[in-house]
Enzyme design. Structure first.
Site, short mmCIF file in Angstrom:
data_model
loop_
_atom_site.label_atom_id
_atom_site.label_comp_id
_atom_site.label_asym_id
_atom_site.label_seq_id
_atom_site.Cartn_x
_atom_site.Cartn_y
_atom_site.Cartn_z
N GLU A 134 4.08 -12.03 -10.64
CA GLU A 134 3.00 -13.12 -10.28
C GLU A 134 3.55 -14.16 -11.12
O GLU A 134 3.41 -14.44 -12.41
CB GLU A 134 1.75 -12.68 -10.88
CG GLU A 134 0.73 -13.76 -10.28
CD GLU A 134 -0.76 -13.27 -10.72
OE1 GLU A 134 -1.81 -13.88 -9.96
OE2 GLU A 134 -0.91 -12.50 -11.37
N ASP A 256 -14.76 -7.29 -8.07
CA ASP A 256 -15.48 -6.90 -9.30
C ASP A 256 -17.00 -7.34 -9.18
O ASP A 256 -17.66 -7.02 -10.18
CB ASP A 256 -14.79 -7.35 -10.65
CG ASP A 256 -14.73 -8.88 -10.55
OD1 ASP A 256 -15.23 -9.64 -9.81
OD2 ASP A 256 -14.22 -9.29 -11.75
N GLY A 257 -17.52 -8.11 -8.12
CA GLY A 257 -18.90 -8.64 -8.26
C GLY A 257 -19.06 -9.81 -8.73
O GLY A 257 -20.20 -10.47 -8.88
N HIS A 259 -15.79 -12.29 -9.68
CA HIS A 259 -15.10 -13.20 -9.09
C HIS A 259 -15.50 -13.80 -7.80
O HIS A 259 -15.33 -14.83 -7.48
CB HIS A 259 -13.49 -12.78 -8.92
CG HIS A 259 -12.89 -12.76 -10.30
ND1 HIS A 259 -12.88 -11.77 -11.37
CD2 HIS A 259 -11.78 -13.68 -10.66
CE1 HIS A 259 -12.23 -12.02 -12.34
NE2 HIS A 259 -11.54 -13.09 -11.97
N ASP A 282 -6.71 -7.00 -10.44
CA ASP A 282 -6.33 -8.11 -11.15
C ASP A 282 -6.80 -7.85 -12.51
O ASP A 282 -6.84 -8.91 -13.23
CB ASP A 282 -6.69 -9.54 -10.57
CG ASP A 282 -5.97 -10.64 -10.98
OD1 ASP A 282 -4.84 -10.37 -11.62
OD2 ASP A 282 -6.41 -11.73 -11.46
#
Length: 396
Positions: A134, A256-257, A259, A282
């Protein structure tokens, strides 16, 4: 006769349905049969796993993770690789792509050797299926928590040196609008390396051009990417819009709820669908760890961050600094918050990432001949077993 692993009494999740009253037979790391219980008679040598009415899924595949359990892959040690892999295995991950951060070329190349040694020693953790680089080729304005001092444009002398130093790179994320990025994308396509749009200020037209050059995946959709912008008073669509407009563009989301809120999770599901959307953690080293101070990146050169509210943040709380999610949490979020059917939420964590990485002939679904990778979990997506190539890696 080799020992068999037989999974019984579970609700088996296939890509399009859930079936009960089945026994799954595995030998030498592969699924050899999926039959009615009366069609298989366990022997004294067989390992029989009673799913106790819980769900049996293909193993979760995380195509974007930086670490977990107090370890980051950029630490550059075998212990960090193994520790992170073991942490994620406890949460249902059976295969993952160790992911780098922006860094020096020397730091990357050093890590390549560590990866190879970690692959050899990895017996108790999620299987390593290649490296994901990345960066360091990102747009400054979309850098997020990536260290700006390492940002640069892709130059053939540098990226060819990196490519020559490792044959384990299977994915590379970069900003396609940078000078030299289009040519670099073509090099990656020739090497069959998955190329992804990431941390980018590109407009739709630029993304379209680079999609044709091989940029077929959007890295963590909505995070570190442009949306509608103005240039000389005219509006232009950005990377977000391009990800929807290009039908064949795959996307990954950090489910993840935190982001992405419920509304955006549902928006992605509605307009990209489970076959084009992969869930990814991530995650940084804080995954599976308590709240408090942590480090993003290597212990030596990383940045201090704060873990709170179920996410890692920069110290001044101006931006997220990576997630602390595990794959079971992603599936739970999609089911409980985004209200996605379990079968499709699981598909986004199994078959879809496998297809994106072109390993769906071996992994990603429960099918005869595929790898014997499984997760057994209850109605709340709490993992009781993680099985990798027929071996029980985790049993809570």
């Amino acid at each position: 006769m080799s020992q068999r692993t037989i999974i019984q009494n579970g609700k088996v999740i296939f890509p399009d349905k859930i079936e009960e009253n089945l026994s799954i037979v595995c030998e030498q790391g592969k699924i050899t049969a999926i039959v009615k219980p009366e069609q298989v008679t366990p022997s004294a040598d067989d390992r029989v796993i009673d799913a106790k009415g819980n769900y049996v899924s293909a193993g979760f595949i995380d195509i974007h993770t930086h670490g977990g359990g107090g370890h980051d892959f950029m630490d550059g040690t075998v212990e960090a690789f193994l520790g992170a892999a073991e942490t994620h295995a406890k949460h249902g991950t059976t295969a993952l792509l160790p992911t780098t951060l922006t860094s020096t070329t020397e730091e990357l190349i050093k890590m390549f050797a560590t990866y190879k040694e970690a692959v050899k020693q990895n017996k108790k953790g999620a299987k390593f299926i290649g490296l994901h680089l990345e960066g360091p080729y990102f747009a400054y304005n979309q850098r997020g928590a990536q260290d700006p001092k390492y940002l640069r444009n892709p130059e053939p002398e540098e990226y060819n040196r990196i490519l020559e130093a490792s044959d384990d790179i299977v994915r590379w994320s970069l900003a396609p609008e940078l000078p030299g990025a289009l040519e670099f994308g073509k090099v990656l396509r020739e090497k069959s390396i998955l190329t992804a749009v990431a941390h980018s200020d590109a407009i739709y037209e630029e993304v379209l051009d680079t999609f044709d050059a091989g940029f077929t995946l959007a890295t963590h959709l909505y995070s570190g990417m442009s949306t509608i912008t103005r240039r000389n008073a005219y509006r232009y669509a950005g990377v977000v819009e391009a990800s929807y407009l290009i039908d064949d563009m795959d996307v990954e989301i950090i489910a993840d709820g935190v982001h992405l809120p419920k509304s955006l999770l549902q928006f992605v599901y509605k307009f990209k669908g489970p076959d084009k959307t992969a869930l990814c953690t991530d995650s940084m080293r804080g995954a599976g760890m308590p709240d408090g101070e942590s480090i993003l990146g290597s212990l030596e050169k990383g940045q201090k961050v704060i873990i709170e509210d179920g996410v890692a943040k920069l110290p001044d709380r101006t931006a997220f600094a990576g997630s602390v999610a595990t794959t079971d949490r992603l599936v739970r979020t999609m089911v409980e918050i985004a209200e996605v059917p379990l079968v499709e939420a699981v598909r986004m964590m199994t078959l879809t990432p496998a297809r994106i990485l072109k390993i769906d002939q071996q992994k990603g679904s429960i099918q005869q001949g595929k790898d014997a990778d499984f997760v057994i979990f209850d109605n709340n997506i709490h993992v009781s077993y993680t099985i990798i190539e027929g071996n029980v890696i985790h049993n809570s």
